[in-house]
Every structure is written in C-alpha cells, then in structure tokens.
Design a protein around this motif. Structure first.
Motif, PDB file in Angstrom:
ATOM      1  N   MET A   1      38.051 -14.160  16.588  1.00 60.27           N
ATOM      2  CA  MET A   1      37.649 -13.203  15.567  1.00 60.27           C
ATOM      3  C   MET A   1      37.777 -11.789  16.127  1.00 60.27           C
ATOM      4  O   MET A   1      37.596 -11.574  17.326  1.00 60.27           O
ATOM      5  CB  MET A   1      36.214 -13.455  15.124  1.00 60.27           C
ATOM      6  CG  MET A   1      36.035 -14.804  14.459  1.00 60.27           C
ATOM      7  SD  MET A   1      34.373 -15.066  13.846  1.00 60.27           S
ATOM      8  CE  MET A   1      33.503 -15.428  15.355  1.00 60.27           C
ATOM      9  N   ALA A   2      38.071 -10.839  15.240  1.00 62.97           N
ATOM     10  CA  ALA A   2      38.190  -9.434  15.641  1.00 62.97           C
ATOM     11  C   ALA A   2      37.301  -8.579  14.751  1.00 62.97           C
ATOM     12  O   ALA A   2      37.175  -8.833  13.555  1.00 62.97           O
ATOM     13  CB  ALA A   2      39.636  -8.972  15.523  1.00 62.97           C
ATOM     14  N   SER A   3      36.693  -7.564  15.357  1.00 59.99           N
ATOM     15  CA  SER A   3      35.895  -6.597  14.607  1.00 59.99           C
ATOM     16  C   SER A   3      35.752  -5.340  15.457  1.00 59.99           C
ATOM     17  O   SER A   3      36.084  -5.332  16.634  1.00 59.99           O
ATOM     18  CB  SER A   3      34.521  -7.170  14.267  1.00 59.99           C
ATOM     19  OG  SER A   3      33.778  -7.377  15.454  1.00 59.99           O
ATOM     20  N   THR A   4      35.255  -4.287  14.834  1.00 64.21           N
ATOM     21  CA  THR A   4      34.950  -3.050  15.545  1.00 64.21           C
ATOM     22  C   THR A   4      33.518  -2.661  15.212  1.00 64.21           C
ATOM     23  O   THR A   4      32.871  -3.311  14.383  1.00 64.21           O
ATOM     24  CB  THR A   4      35.892  -1.898  15.132  1.00 64.21           C
ATOM     25  OG1 THR A   4      35.640  -1.564  13.764  1.00 64.21           O
ATOM     26  CG2 THR A   4      37.350  -2.263  15.311  1.00 64.21           C
ATOM     27  N   ASP A   5      33.029  -1.597  15.819  1.00 63.20           N
ATOM     28  CA  ASP A   5      31.670  -1.129  15.534  1.00 63.20           C
ATOM     29  C   ASP A   5      31.488  -0.758  14.071  1.00 63.20           C
ATOM     30  O   ASP A   5      30.403  -0.861  13.526  1.00 63.20           O
ATOM     31  CB  ASP A   5      31.320   0.087  16.403  1.00 63.20           C
ATOM     32  CG  ASP A   5      31.246  -0.261  17.881  1.00 63.20           C
ATOM     33  OD1 ASP A   5      31.129  -1.463  18.203  1.00 63.20           O
ATOM     34  OD2 ASP A   5      31.302   0.658  18.704  1.00 63.20           O
TER      35      ASP A   5
ATOM     36  N   GLN B   1      41.550 -14.287  13.435  1.00 60.22           N
ATOM     37  CA  GLN B   1      42.936 -14.129  13.856  1.00 60.22           C
ATOM     38  C   GLN B   1      43.605 -15.460  14.171  1.00 60.22           C
ATOM     39  O   GLN B   1      44.789 -15.608  14.008  1.00 60.22           O
ATOM     40  CB  GLN B   1      43.022 -13.203  15.065  1.00 60.22           C
ATOM     41  CG  GLN B   1      42.596 -11.786  14.710  1.00 60.22           C
ATOM     42  CD  GLN B   1      42.687 -10.854  15.900  1.00 60.22           C
ATOM     43  OE1 GLN B   1      42.405 -11.234  17.018  1.00 60.22           O
ATOM     44  NE2 GLN B   1      43.071  -9.619  15.636  1.00 60.22           N
ATOM     45  N   GLU B   2      42.860 -16.410  14.684  1.00 59.08           N
ATOM     46  CA  GLU B   2      43.420 -17.736  14.998  1.00 59.08           C
ATOM     47  C   GLU B   2      42.431 -18.797  14.610  1.00 59.08           C
ATOM     48  O   GLU B   2      41.262 -18.667  14.760  1.00 59.08           O
ATOM     49  CB  GLU B   2      43.691 -17.861  16.497  1.00 59.08           C
ATOM     50  CG  GLU B   2      44.914 -17.106  16.935  1.00 59.08           C
ATOM     51  CD  GLU B   2      45.210 -17.348  18.400  1.00 59.08           C
ATOM     52  OE1 GLU B   2      45.031 -18.487  18.879  1.00 59.08           O
ATOM     53  OE2 GLU B   2      45.631 -16.404  19.060  1.00 59.08           O
TER      54      GLU B   2
END
Length: 109
Positions: free
Chosen positions: A96-100, A108-109
């Motif tokens: 998983m991807a995230s930012t603040d 993502q996968e």
C-alpha cells in the motif's frame, strides 16, 4: 469554463502512479464548473488521467502551471469508495502507498 481564472483550484495527491488524485477543490475554475454543472461535477478522489490530451504527471503539471486557456478537457477516473477495516496480525500480502496528506491508501500490489 476556465476563462477569467488563473488556477484550476485543485489540491492533488501524487501517491497513485496512474495519475494525481484530487484531494480538495478550492477557489478556481473547477469550483466554478461544479457550481454550473452540479450533476456532473468533479469531486475529491477523482483521478486526473489527462488534461486536454496530455497524459502523465509531468505533462499535466506543466500544463497546470501555464496560463489557462479558455477551455480545457479533463479525463478523470472516478474510483469506487470501499471502506475496509482489518486487524494486521502479520504480513498482509499486499503493498500500500500513502503520504501524510493522503485521504486513504492506494493498493499497488
């Protein structure tokens, strides 16, 4: 209708590699568009895939930084919102991807 505006008024999240996701709509051309076209408005979480015929974040960003033409065409992807709650007890088997600033995560996968 971008005439008389200097900005689209979009706050974007760049976590998703497919394109920037709209986090928030502020004062600008998109806010005016949403006022005029209430039923087909642009919303937070929409993903901007192309601006006019320009695809890819670098090209879209360059176009957004230049003077706005009288008309622009946005190609958007509107994701389905799914609320998921899990207890992590070990490897979840996905990336998983995230930012603040992210309002959620991108699987993502």
């Amino acid at each position: 209708p971008t005439k008389n505006f200097t900005t689209l008024g979009l706050q974007l999240d760049l976590t998703d590699l497919r394109g920037p996701m709209i986090l928030r709509i502020e004062e600008g051309a998109i806010q005016e568009f949403n006022t005029v076209y209430k039923d087909s408005g642009i919303r937070p979480f929409d993903v901007l895939l192309a601006l006019d015929e320009t695809k890819g974040w670098e090209g879209i960003q360059k176009k957004m930084m230049s003077k706005l033409p009288e008309k622009m065409f946005l190609t958007l992807n509107r994701p389905r919102k799914i609320r998921v709650s899990v207890d992590k007890t070990g490897n979840m088997g996905l990336t998983m991807a995230s930012t603040d600033k992210s309002a959620g995560v991108v699987i993502q996968e």
